[in-house]
Write a protein that holds these residues in place. Sequence first.
Motif, short mmCIF file in Angstrom:
data_model
loop_
_atom_site.label_atom_id
_atom_site.label_comp_id
_atom_site.label_asym_id
_atom_site.label_seq_id
_atom_site.Cartn_x
_atom_site.Cartn_y
_atom_site.Cartn_z
N TYR A 1 -21.70 43.51 38.39
CA TYR A 1 -20.52 43.31 37.98
C TYR A 1 -19.38 43.81 38.76
CZ TYR A 1 -17.57 43.94 33.54
OH TYR A 1 -16.81 43.93 32.55
N GLY B 1 -17.31 46.86 38.43
CA GLY B 1 -18.13 47.97 37.78
C GLY B 1 -18.64 49.12 38.46
N GLY C 1 -19.63 39.46 34.01
CA GLY C 1 -18.46 40.15 33.18
C GLY C 1 -18.23 39.80 31.90
N GLY D 1 -10.18 42.99 34.72
CA GLY D 1 -11.53 42.62 34.87
C GLY D 1 -11.81 41.26 35.10
N LEU E 1 -13.38 39.03 38.50
CA LEU E 1 -14.34 38.08 38.44
C LEU E 1 -13.97 36.77 39.11
CD1 LEU E 1 -15.52 38.88 34.81
CD2 LEU E 1 -16.93 39.03 36.98
N THR F 1 -19.99 32.33 37.56
CA THR F 1 -19.63 33.58 36.80
C THR F 1 -20.22 33.43 35.60
OG1 THR F 1 -17.64 33.86 37.93
CG2 THR F 1 -17.94 35.13 36.23
#
Length: 528
Positions: free
Chosen positions: A48, A51, A73, A87, A91, A99
């Motif tokens: 992630y 993360g 994600g 976020g 990604l 993804t």
Amino acid sequence: MSRERLYLFDTTLRDGQQTPGIDFSLEDKLIVMELLDKLGIDYIEGGYPGGNPTDTALFAEERNTRATFTAFGMTKRAGRSVSNDTGLQQLLQAKTTATCFVAKSWDYHVRVALGCTNDENLDSIRLTVEAAKAAGKEVLIDCEHFFDGYKANPAYALACAEVAYKAGARWVVLCDTNGGTLPGEVAAIVRAVITSVPGSHLGIHAHNDTEQAVANSLAAVDAGVRQIQGTLNGIGERCGNANLVSIIPTLVLKKHYADRFETGVDADRLSQLTHISRAFEELLNRSPDKQAPYVGKSAFATKAGIHASALMKEPETYEHVPPESVGNRRNVLVSDQAGKSNLIAALQRMGVAVAKDDPRLDGLLRDVKDREAQGYAYDGADASFELLARRALGGVPKYFDVISFRVIVEQRDDEMISEAVVKVKVDDQVYLNAGEGNGPVNALDVALRKDLGKYQRYIDDMELSDFKVRILNGGTGATTRVLIESRDGKGNRWFTVGVSPNIVDASFQALSDALVYKLVREGVSATD
């Protein structure tokens, strides 16, 4: 008749990392990616981005894997635009070609966890897929809690899958997140979904809370999905995920699936399955499950008696597949005839040619079995195994002799310091090397590599990069196994093992093997 393609998606490094007690370092993740690539996995989900620091570092660079490197994600948050969702932007900027976004598909979770309306959640899914497609990503949507959501509100769960597919998602993955759905339910729900989303765009992600994650995954395939998600050895949160180590050989070796489907795992890759499964457990510093299907040491074991007698006449009487097809070996406990074919295959992988009738193989096989009984584990220590084999076949020069070594541990000014002294002999020259470290193994490593005479230039770029200890039996006098990972300036990594009641002795065995292996792989002769 042509076979359909089934795609294998591994989430060991993301969902598997949620296993209690497991925390991958960046180096660990790179090693696992190598194992998965050798196996022929189609997608590797690395973690992630954003993360944690490890995952952020992993996705900061492109990873040259044959498999599609995939980030994980969340979909866009409700109430935010795509450009203002930090976020999501991380990604989109990750160095991956694919993804996987997790999306809520149970209206109960939309209300309780997201705190938004059902329509807002659908908009988030659609806008996320469109943004990722525009960024050049292959898009996967994990429909979280899909089966529970479908049972509670079929129309809405199906709407989540439909909006993802229509927005351009390559894969819509149906997740049994709580792991409580049964195979018959999975099959029925998948067949219902296929009326709206083609099976060629559907995946299954099963958890193992009722011990049926493998069965649920296969039921989904029978019902029409064409991607399976899972983990190595079934690791994962709570009771784990679908075990790809069980699923893969079932797909490849069982006629019901082998006649209809093909995967990225051919016969040669499948023959490495046992090695990969056990090497992964050694990386985790865990004992491999002896009764694991296909790859466990007991998977093809038979005690003396009627079973063993029949097995020696016709293996098919008590073996559902040939053990060598998955890289395992038959273990008839009244005989030591098992294992030579595996030994020859391992030697071939190392580039060591040896005839099947070479009498030295019998001695090597006995040595391996004796050492395994002592606690050595070569599945996670290829370098030590290669040295053992080459020594038995006369292929390792005598570079140096260790005359003696000692370690002192003391406290200085509230700091623990270790000092080591190693005396080695190279030809007729004796070298007395001292080293200091933050622990006895670090100090030994420094001292051993400090001056190896004429061989020093070959080991200057070498360093110890990881060190794992396992206690093999109880008590203060327990036998200890040490696994050491080394690397050099060329990016090569190798693993060595040592076993002894004394942790320092076990460590020194592994350190010595690491040095010798480096010299052997550099092609250094004793006269260089």
